[in-house]
Design an enzyme around this catalytic site. Structure first.
Site, PDB file in Angstrom:
ATOM      1  N   ASN A 199      -5.340   7.935  15.431  1.00 34.44           N
ATOM      2  CA  ASN A 199      -6.571   8.104  16.194  1.00 34.44           C
ATOM      3  C   ASN A 199      -6.899   9.573  16.447  1.00 34.44           C
ATOM      4  OD1 ASN A 199      -6.617   5.342  16.202  1.00 34.44           O
ATOM      5  ND2 ASN A 199      -6.968   5.137  18.402  1.00 34.44           N
ATOM      6  N   GLU A 200      -5.872  10.433  16.509  1.00 30.15           N
ATOM      7  CA  GLU A 200      -6.130  11.861  16.659  1.00 30.15           C
ATOM      8  C   GLU A 200      -6.902  12.394  15.455  1.00 30.15           C
ATOM      9  OE1 GLU A 200      -2.731  10.713  19.175  1.00 30.15           O
ATOM     10  OE2 GLU A 200      -3.252  10.382  17.079  1.00 30.15           O
TER      11      GLU A 200
ATOM     12  N   GLN B 123       0.847  -1.193   0.000  1.00 28.99           N
ATOM     13  CA  GLN B 123       0.000   0.000   0.000  1.00 28.99           C
ATOM     14  C   GLN B 123       0.883   1.244   0.000  1.00 28.99           C
ATOM     15  OE1 GLN B 123      -2.458   0.427   3.464  1.00 28.99           O
ATOM     16  NE2 GLN B 123      -3.606   2.151   2.656  1.00 28.99           N
ATOM     17  N   GLY B 124       0.994   1.912  -1.130  1.00 29.92           N
ATOM     18  CA  GLY B 124       1.842   3.093  -1.253  1.00 29.92           C
ATOM     19  C   GLY B 124       1.068   4.375  -1.017  1.00 29.92           C
TER      20      GLY B 124
ATOM     21  N   GLU C  17     -10.394  -0.686   5.372  1.00 30.04           N
ATOM     22  CA  GLU C  17      -9.277  -0.950   6.278  1.00 30.04           C
ATOM     23  C   GLU C  17      -9.655  -0.661   7.718  1.00 30.04           C
ATOM     24  OE1 GLU C  17      -4.571   0.277   6.748  1.00 30.04           O
ATOM     25  OE2 GLU C  17      -5.998   1.772   6.041  1.00 30.04           O
TER      26      GLU C  17
ATOM     27  N   SER D 196       1.221   6.460   2.554  1.00 30.25           N
ATOM     28  CA  SER D 196       1.908   7.399   3.440  1.00 30.25           C
ATOM     29  C   SER D 196       3.247   7.839   2.867  1.00 30.25           C
ATOM     30  CB  SER D 196       2.130   6.765   4.821  1.00 30.25           C
ATOM     31  OG  SER D 196       0.898   6.531   5.467  1.00 30.25           O
TER      32      SER D 196
ATOM     33  N   SER E 296       3.792  -1.477   4.755  1.00 26.28           N
ATOM     34  CA  SER E 296       3.748  -2.782   5.425  1.00 26.28           C
ATOM     35  C   SER E 296       4.019  -3.922   4.452  1.00 26.28           C
ATOM     36  CB  SER E 296       2.380  -2.986   6.085  1.00 26.28           C
ATOM     37  OG  SER E 296       2.129  -1.975   7.036  1.00 26.28           O
TER      38      SER E 296
END
Length: 397
Positions: A382-383, A126-127, A247, A129, A163
């Site tokens: 989570n923020e 998964q590209g 996800e 970030s 990942s």
């Protein structure tokens, strides 16, 4: 509120439970139960067992190899496989890219890629970030420029926190194709990139517990055929949001929470803390929080549930589920006490378990706790999820 499964759903639960009991290889189950390292070949072995039964791609429609399950059956499947000691389905091709291709891909893309995803012949990275664009994906700076002949994009940039990229032969990526768009989200496209392309370099990132599941990927003038564009040019932001909805729902990890909570009770008895009132109160609080999380998830699966904030439920489940998982992992370390201190990277592998300085049930506790720090970060921190929840709730009222 009364949440109750139908007799057919209860029968399905027993069917999944028995399948896992009979078909899950003992060595893989042992690794999962002890929190040891699970290798690529372990995942492939289990995934192919599931695919032979037609159960590997629970969210895919039947015409593309899925089992045609309801949302409740998918929930039961996730819970029972994890409670039975099976590895989670972590492959991004199955969980994320597959649904995107089914919804937005061309017929040629579906024909070319979906069968190999189901057979675990192709693993996808998964590209998304980047160093300056983690949870803020609208800030991606990796560029894709169309060559004058219109046959290839030339991609340049840097992806990070990728990942299992070292296991993957393909990548799906968000890239900037219109740097002059009025809004950042309007200039992003969704590309499929061969990991063996000249100019693409993968480097491991050493994690807290010593593993290298995360990677960074450098793209230096990587040429990508134009037919590898998914959907329309500059519409990748919409496809990325669609993907992340899949996800974040799975990130809640209710089955994993149940699995680790049972592990905590067992470990407490082993360490002579089975009757400790403070520990039992702590575990009871987790039980209450997990019950509330599960009821929320099940309520959202109900066809009668009408949300005033559609699309935000995945963020709610992600926040509460990941924080609960971290708290349980921290408690496991507390239960072990000083016995959790000895730390050996080699002892986290099943074949070297006899080298452990402590009981086998304790050897991976610290590693598991350290590894759990990432769950509140990936898939959107989570923020950021709290901001999404707040904004959606305020807009709804």
């Amino acid at each position: 509120m009364k949440l109750q499964f139908t007799p057919e759903e209860d029968a399905f639960r027993l069917q999944v439970r028995e399948f896992v009991r009979q078909q899950l290889p003992a060595d893989i189950k042992r690794k999962v139960e002890l929190g040891l390292r699970i290798e690529h070949e372990d995942y492939v072995t289990w995934f192919r067992i599931l695919e032979a039964r037609g159960w590997l791609t629970p969210s895919w429609p039947a015409e593309h190899g899925g089992p045609g399950w309801t949302h409740v059956q998918r929930y039961i499947f996730d819970e029972e496989t994890q409670l039975g000691g099976a590895p989670r389905i972590i492959a991004s091709g199955i969980q994320m890219l597959g649904p995107v291709l089914l919804a937005f891909g061309t017929e040629e893309q579906k024909r070319r890629y979906l069968p190999d995803i189901r057979q675990s012949n192709t693993w996808w990275a998964q590209g998304f970030s980047e160093p300056g664009a983690g949870s803020d994906l609208a800030a991606v700076r990796t560029t894709a420029v169309l060559e004058p002949d219109g046959r290839h994009f030339v991609v340049n940039g840097h992806k990070v926190w990728t990942s299992y990229a070292h296991w993957c032969s393909m990548m799906f990526a968000l890239v900037r194709t219109d740097p002059n768009a009025s809004k950042p989200q309007e200039g992003i496209s969704f590309l499929l990139i061969d990991m063996k392309s000249p100019g693409l370099t993968v480097r491991p990132i050493r994690m807290l517990e010593g593993g290298t599941d995360l990677n960074e990927c450098y793209l230096d003038n990587v040429r990508v055929p134009v037919e590898n564009l998914v959907g329309e040019l500059n519409q990748g932001w919409s496809y990325g949001k669609y993907l992340l909805g899949h996800e974040r729902t799975g990130i809640a990890g209710i089955g994993s929470c149940k699995q680790q909570l049972a592990r905590a009770h067992q470990l407490a008895r082993q360490q002579g803390l089975g009757e400790d009132p403070l520990l039992q109160a702590r575990l009871a609080q987790f039980e209450v929080e997990l019950m509330a999380l599960e009821f929320t998830a099940l309520r959202l699966l109900s066809p009668h549930q009408q949300s005033r904030t559609p699309g935000v439920e995945a963020s709610m489940l992600k926040v509460r589920g990941t924080e609960l998982r971290q708290a349980i992992y921290e408690t496991l370390v507390d239960i072990a006490g000083p016995d959790a201190v000895p730390f050996s990277l080699a002892a986290q592998e099943l074949e070297h378990l006899d080298q452990a300085a402590v009981d086998q049930a304790l050897v991976a506790l610290t590693a598991n706790c350290l590894d759990s720090r990432k769950v509140t970060i990936y898939g959107g921190t989570n923020e950021v999820q709290r901001n999404l929840i707040a904004r959606a709730t305020l807009d709804a009222y």
